[in-house]
Design a protein around this motif. Sequence first.
Motif, PDB file in Angstrom:
ATOM      1  N   GLY A   1      20.511  36.146  62.042  1.00 31.14           N
ATOM      2  CA  GLY A   1      21.339  34.972  61.784  1.00 31.14           C
ATOM      3  C   GLY A   1      22.617  35.338  61.041  1.00 31.14           C
ATOM      4  O   GLY A   1      23.696  34.814  61.343  1.00 31.14           O
ATOM      5  N   PHE A   2      22.506  36.243  60.066  1.00 31.78           N
ATOM      6  CA  PHE A   2      23.685  36.706  59.322  1.00 31.78           C
ATOM      7  C   PHE A   2      24.682  37.373  60.263  1.00 31.78           C
ATOM      8  O   PHE A   2      25.888  37.089  60.215  1.00 31.78           O
ATOM      9  CB  PHE A   2      23.254  37.673  58.222  1.00 31.78           C
ATOM     10  CG  PHE A   2      24.397  38.284  57.464  1.00 31.78           C
ATOM     11  CD1 PHE A   2      24.919  37.651  56.347  1.00 31.78           C
ATOM     12  CD2 PHE A   2      24.968  39.482  57.865  1.00 31.78           C
ATOM     13  CE1 PHE A   2      25.984  38.201  55.646  1.00 31.78           C
ATOM     14  CE2 PHE A   2      26.032  40.043  57.179  1.00 31.78           C
ATOM     15  CZ  PHE A   2      26.541  39.396  56.057  1.00 31.78           C
ATOM     16  N   ILE A   3      24.187  38.256  61.118  1.00 34.08           N
ATOM     17  CA  ILE A   3      25.073  38.964  62.040  1.00 34.08           C
ATOM     18  C   ILE A   3      25.692  37.982  63.037  1.00 34.08           C
ATOM     19  O   ILE A   3      26.871  38.082  63.390  1.00 34.08           O
ATOM     20  CB  ILE A   3      24.304  40.079  62.770  1.00 34.08           C
ATOM     21  CG1 ILE A   3      23.820  41.112  61.760  1.00 34.08           C
ATOM     22  CG2 ILE A   3      25.177  40.745  63.829  1.00 34.08           C
ATOM     23  CD1 ILE A   3      22.890  42.155  62.354  1.00 34.08           C
ATOM     24  N   GLY A   4      24.896  36.994  63.483  1.00 34.62           N
ATOM     25  CA  GLY A   4      25.430  35.985  64.378  1.00 34.62           C
ATOM     26  C   GLY A   4      26.573  35.212  63.741  1.00 34.62           C
ATOM     27  O   GLY A   4      27.616  34.979  64.363  1.00 34.62           O
TER      28      GLY A   4
ATOM     29  N   VAL B   1      17.102  28.398  55.783  1.00 32.45           N
ATOM     30  CA  VAL B   1      17.462  29.779  55.463  1.00 32.45           C
ATOM     31  C   VAL B   1      18.343  30.376  56.555  1.00 32.45           C
ATOM     32  O   VAL B   1      19.304  31.102  56.278  1.00 32.45           O
ATOM     33  CB  VAL B   1      16.193  30.633  55.251  1.00 32.45           C
ATOM     34  CG1 VAL B   1      16.560  32.099  55.088  1.00 32.45           C
ATOM     35  CG2 VAL B   1      15.430  30.158  54.036  1.00 32.45           C
ATOM     36  N   LEU B   2      18.025  30.063  57.812  1.00 32.25           N
ATOM     37  CA  LEU B   2      18.854  30.557  58.911  1.00 32.25           C
ATOM     38  C   LEU B   2      20.277  30.020  58.793  1.00 32.25           C
ATOM     39  O   LEU B   2      21.254  30.769  58.981  1.00 32.25           O
ATOM     40  CB  LEU B   2      18.241  30.154  60.251  1.00 32.25           C
ATOM     41  CG  LEU B   2      19.030  30.559  61.498  1.00 32.25           C
ATOM     42  CD1 LEU B   2      19.167  32.078  61.583  1.00 32.25           C
ATOM     43  CD2 LEU B   2      18.366  30.021  62.768  1.00 32.25           C
ATOM     44  N   VAL B   3      20.416  28.731  58.492  1.00 32.23           N
ATOM     45  CA  VAL B   3      21.741  28.130  58.323  1.00 32.23           C
ATOM     46  C   VAL B   3      22.496  28.811  57.180  1.00 32.23           C
ATOM     47  O   VAL B   3      23.689  29.134  57.303  1.00 32.23           O
ATOM     48  CB  VAL B   3      21.614  26.619  58.071  1.00 32.23           C
ATOM     49  CG1 VAL B   3      22.943  26.027  57.603  1.00 32.23           C
ATOM     50  CG2 VAL B   3      21.146  25.911  59.335  1.00 32.23           C
ATOM     51  N   LEU B   4      21.809  29.055  56.058  1.00 28.92           N
ATOM     52  CA  LEU B   4      22.456  29.716  54.932  1.00 28.92           C
ATOM     53  C   LEU B   4      22.914  31.123  55.296  1.00 28.92           C
ATOM     54  O   LEU B   4      24.020  31.543  54.942  1.00 28.92           O
ATOM     55  CB  LEU B   4      21.500  29.772  53.739  1.00 28.92           C
ATOM     56  CG  LEU B   4      21.305  28.475  52.955  1.00 28.92           C
ATOM     57  CD1 LEU B   4      20.198  28.643  51.927  1.00 28.92           C
ATOM     58  CD2 LEU B   4      22.597  28.066  52.263  1.00 28.92           C
ATOM     59  N   ASN B   5      22.069  31.868  55.999  1.00 24.71           N
ATOM     60  CA  ASN B   5      22.431  33.231  56.380  1.00 24.71           C
ATOM     61  C   ASN B   5      23.564  33.244  57.392  1.00 24.71           C
ATOM     62  O   ASN B   5      24.448  34.111  57.346  1.00 24.71           O
ATOM     63  CB  ASN B   5      21.211  33.958  56.942  1.00 24.71           C
ATOM     64  CG  ASN B   5      20.332  34.538  55.862  1.00 24.71           C
ATOM     65  OD1 ASN B   5      20.558  35.637  55.384  1.00 24.71           O
ATOM     66  ND2 ASN B   5      19.324  33.775  55.465  1.00 24.71           N
TER      67      ASN B   5
END
Length: 397
Positions: A220-223, A345-349
Amino acid sequence: MTDTTVRRTSAGSPMGLLSVFGSTLFQLSGVFMLSPLMLVLLKEREVSTTVAGLFAATTWLGIFIVTPFASALTRRWGQRRTMWFASGAPLLAAIGFLTTDSLWLWFALELLAGVAGGLRWVLAEAFIAEFSPSDRLGRTIGIYATMVGATFIIGPTLLAWVGSEGPAALGLVIALLSLGLAWTTFIPVVPPHAESTNTHVGLRGLWQAVRSHPIIMLAGFIGGFFELGLASILPLYGLAMGLGAAAGALLISVSGLGSTLAAIPVGMVADRFTDKVRGRRTLMALCVAMALATACGLLLVARWHALAWPIVFVLGAAGSSLYTLSMTDIGAREQGIALVNSTAVLVLNYTLGGLVASAVSGALIDWSPNMGFPLVLITVAAIGLVALLRTRRAGRF
């Protein structure tokens, strides 16, 4: 390991999906019409660019404030009531913008709208996962992501059509937000899940989600880094490479086109694997490998400017695909409050990846657009690819 070991098989809820899609379509079209309109109105009041920028940043502040507590609010109010708040608060803010000229109140209303936006982001995607048929989850999330991308175009287009002068623009925004709220009332009740009673909320719940899905959060961060972050600084990169202001701005559109076109195909491919968990990891690794190879091509843009266009298209597509696959993976594995935690957490990352890309890349473009900027993209993609391959090889899904 297949999804059936971690998530109940579901035939889905067509009415639930239609309600979430309808609510989000009208709501975000209104929001993305309102955002540029407010900046125009602020400049008409002759406020400084700094104040206008702080006003725009207030939306992101609201998202960051509320996202860690989305699961706690959802447990207290229930998913439908929380979604009603997420739909009603932007409408209240728009009415406030129309009826008052107080600048400090505008900031307060924008913060409220940002909080509501953060809740909607998390809850809408959790609803999509709950209501989607299990065997078509990837496709459904891909379609939803594509529709969200379309609202980025619909909102500003409506503003250009109606114009920013007079009350007509804010009136249309209020109408769109009202339709979004109306659609929200049709969202069905989600039955409580037994495992939700044992799931932590708040910061403990977020940490529990990170520990459960570390590689997904990295994806998710890389996205966010390649989709959200790069889009914000592409005009600066275009200027630094001598493409000109108009061409630099168009790079955003090309990146957005790649993001929009990739979501549905990658979701459909993810649904076709027999071992869906391993299949999603394979697709994630391929997306990051594609981003890595394409980022290497940035080293050649100084010599061949035409390469910039396909490169930013592919990078946008890779970022969008990673987010779609990550959300599909979470939706296939989790339910109830655990699903809300993991989505938060995905949204935050994802947003953190976007912020890091914007901050770091801007400085690197100033320092070395030909070498420094491409090298940081190559480094991020390489780290992600190594992590994904090691996880896949070890079977830690």
